[in-house]
Design an enzyme around this catalytic site. Structure first.
Site, PDB file in Angstrom:
ATOM      1  N   ALA A  50       0.826  -1.207   0.000  1.00  0.00           N
ATOM      2  CA  ALA A  50       0.000   0.000   0.000  1.00  0.00           C
ATOM      3  C   ALA A  50       0.860   1.258   0.000  1.00  0.00           C
ATOM      4  O   ALA A  50       0.572   2.217  -0.719  1.00  0.00           O
ATOM      5  CB  ALA A  50      -0.935  -0.004   1.205  1.00  0.00           C
ATOM      6  N   TYR A  51       1.919   1.256   0.788  1.00  0.00           N
ATOM      7  CA  TYR A  51       2.789   2.421   0.853  1.00  0.00           C
ATOM      8  C   TYR A  51       3.451   2.670  -0.503  1.00  0.00           C
ATOM      9  O   TYR A  51       3.443   3.804  -1.005  1.00  0.00           O
ATOM     10  CB  TYR A  51       3.858   2.232   1.936  1.00  0.00           C
ATOM     11  CG  TYR A  51       4.748   3.437   2.095  1.00  0.00           C
ATOM     12  CD1 TYR A  51       4.312   4.541   2.813  1.00  0.00           C
ATOM     13  CD2 TYR A  51       6.005   3.482   1.505  1.00  0.00           C
ATOM     14  CE1 TYR A  51       5.112   5.666   2.953  1.00  0.00           C
ATOM     15  CE2 TYR A  51       6.809   4.597   1.635  1.00  0.00           C
ATOM     16  CZ  TYR A  51       6.361   5.680   2.361  1.00  0.00           C
ATOM     17  OH  TYR A  51       7.163   6.797   2.490  1.00  0.00           O
TER      18      TYR A  51
END
Length: 141
Positions: A50-51
């Site tokens: 996600a990052y």
């Protein structure tokens, strides 16, 4: 999935929404936007999907906003590599990461701030660019 949505909202949706909300005021004043990206938006980091996706999206948003807001607003980003270590990184972890850079040294929050300052006030012709501050790490990844 909830964590991914929060990370995307924090690192991508919010900066883009803020840029669009401020676009007319920035245009009136020939302003500039500097996003804070990350080298992991250029090269993915295992176990941080996600990052990495959020920062990759911010890199593309920087370029797309540069197109959308030109010619009166400049939009760039800074992508730190080793600028500030998380508090929970021990000395061994820090040294391993530093050793993976060409310059064998970490950056600092001051260096990141100076890069942002340069992109705001030191250039009038740069837009759509990502300034990478990583000690050469991504050159020899």
């Amino acid at each position: 999935m909830q964590e991914m949505e929060l990370i995307l909202r924090t690192n991508l949706t919010s900066p883009v929404a803020l840029a669009l909300e401020c676009a007319s005021l920035l245009s009136e004043n020939e302003g500039a936007i500097v996003n804070i990206a990350d080298i992991y938006g250029l090269f993915p980091l295992r176990d941080h999907l996600a990052y990495s996706v959020s920062k990759a999206g911010l890199v593309m948003a920087t370029k797309a906003l540069a197109v959308e807001l030109a010619p009166r607003v400049r939009v760039n980003a800074v992508a730190p590599g080793i600028g500030v270590f998380p508090a929970d990184y021990d000395e061994e972890t820090r040294n391993k990461l530093i050793a993976r850079t060409l310059l064998h040294r970490a950056g600092s929050s001051r260096e990141i701030a100076r890069a942002v300052s340069y992109l705001l006030d030191g250039t009038q012709t740069m837009t759509g660019q990502v300034l990478v501050l990583d000690g050469g790490r991504t050159v020899a990844l």
